[in-house]
Design a protein around this motif. Structure first.
Motif, mmCIF file in Angstrom:
data_model
loop_
_atom_site.group_PDB
_atom_site.id
_atom_site.type_symbol
_atom_site.label_atom_id
_atom_site.label_comp_id
_atom_site.label_asym_id
_atom_site.label_seq_id
_atom_site.Cartn_x
_atom_site.Cartn_y
_atom_site.Cartn_z
ATOM 1 N N GLN A 138 71.315 39.625 -45.245
ATOM 2 C CA GLN A 138 72.312 38.732 -44.371
ATOM 3 C C GLN A 138 72.295 37.541 -45.095
ATOM 4 O O GLN A 138 71.562 36.702 -45.545
ATOM 5 N N VAL A 139 73.852 37.014 -45.502
ATOM 6 C CA VAL A 139 73.927 36.176 -46.091
ATOM 7 C C VAL A 139 74.377 34.912 -45.201
ATOM 8 O O VAL A 139 75.168 35.278 -44.489
ATOM 9 N N TYR A 140 73.955 33.820 -45.237
ATOM 10 C CA TYR A 140 74.186 32.622 -44.279
ATOM 11 C C TYR A 140 75.324 32.016 -44.719
ATOM 12 O O TYR A 140 76.288 31.529 -43.968
ATOM 13 N N GLY A 141 75.504 31.569 -46.067
ATOM 14 C CA GLY A 141 76.514 30.804 -46.675
ATOM 15 C C GLY A 141 76.395 30.672 -48.045
ATOM 16 O O GLY A 141 75.218 31.130 -48.718
ATOM 17 N N VAL A 142 77.472 30.173 -48.881
ATOM 18 C CA VAL A 142 77.377 30.144 -50.339
ATOM 19 C C VAL A 142 77.865 28.565 -50.604
ATOM 20 O O VAL A 142 78.949 28.034 -50.092
ATOM 21 N N SER A 143 77.259 27.908 -51.332
ATOM 22 C CA SER A 143 77.414 26.523 -51.706
ATOM 23 C C SER A 143 77.779 26.505 -53.341
ATOM 24 O O SER A 143 76.919 26.825 -54.160
ATOM 25 N N ILE A 144 79.145 26.029 -53.926
ATOM 26 C CA ILE A 144 79.498 26.213 -54.895
ATOM 27 C C ILE A 144 79.102 24.902 -55.798
ATOM 28 O O ILE A 144 79.264 23.688 -55.146
ATOM 29 N N GLY A 145 78.808 25.062 -56.796
ATOM 30 C CA GLY A 145 78.544 23.960 -57.786
ATOM 31 C C GLY A 145 79.677 23.890 -58.681
ATOM 32 O O GLY A 145 80.181 24.544 -59.617
ATOM 33 N N TYR A 146 80.596 22.778 -58.231
ATOM 34 C CA TYR A 146 81.831 22.266 -58.997
ATOM 35 C C TYR A 146 81.575 21.897 -60.259
ATOM 36 O O TYR A 146 80.621 21.025 -60.323
#
Length: 210
Positions: A81-89
């Motif tokens: 289960q993946v809660y979210g993704v945070s992108i490194g811009y």
């Protein structure tokens, strides 16, 4: 003479003590990590994605589907289960602009909570002269919004590195163990390219995915 030997002794002793202190700090850090639960216990660092992959909801669903297939689990299993993704811009092309915006934001907080006059700040980074701090902040907000608005022509591009935040700690352990095995890999299809992703521990705290 004695001063020479004394200095030599002090140098060797201080060097040895600094090494011992470094080892002690590392052990203390590892012991704290074993005892404590922090945000990075729920996150996996993934690198190798294309710069155009900036839709967090699409990536979240993709990672959950791929983890479920790779581990042979249903998507509601706690290990996938993946809660979210945070992108490194990648903002190297506008780094100075970001630094100026950060300075203005900090000064606005100081004005609000320390109760001094906005004209006393160092936000002379403003252009044109005479623009108020509130006006600059409003303009900054518009610019940043354009960076994340599709079709604006100013969109931020990914650095290729993301934090995948799992709902359960066991999910982090299961995914990292699976993809650390020889011959096991996850690929991201990007046009005609098939990009191999790399997985690793998170060494710092990921930002909020809320």
């Amino acid at each position: 003479d004695m001063s020479f030997y004394g200095m030599g002794f002090l140098y060797i002793t201080s060097f040895a003590l600094s090494l011992a202190y470094g080892m002690f700090q590392k052990r203390a850090s590892l012991a704290y990590k074993r005892r404590s639960t922090t945000m990075n216990d729920y996150a996996i660092c993934v690198t190798g994605l294309p710069q155009s992959a900036t839709d967090e909801s699409v990536l979240r669903n993709w990672f959950q589907e791929e983890f479920a297939k790779a581990l042979g689990k249903p998507q509601d299993d706690k290990e996938v289960q993946v809660y979210g993704v945070s992108i490194g811009y990648d903002y190297t092309d506008r780094m100075w602009e970001v630094e100026c915006m950060t300075t203005r934001l900090i000064e606005s907080v100081e004005v609000r909570f320390l109760h001094y006059n906005a004209e006393e700040t160092t936000a002379a980074i403003a252009e044109p002269q005479g623009t108020t701090l509130d006006e600059m902040l409003a303009e900054d907000k518009k610019r940043v919004h354009a960076w994340f608005e599709e079709g604006s022509g100013q969109e931020m591009r990914s650095s290729g590195e993301v934090f995948v935040v799992m709902r359960h700690k066991v999910g982090v352990q299961a995914v990292l163990h699976h993809f650390s095995q020889p011959g096991v890999a996850l690929h991201y299809e990007h046009g005609e390219d098939r990009l191999r992703l790399r997985f690793g521990d998170v060494k710092n705290e990921p930002v909020s995915t809320c």
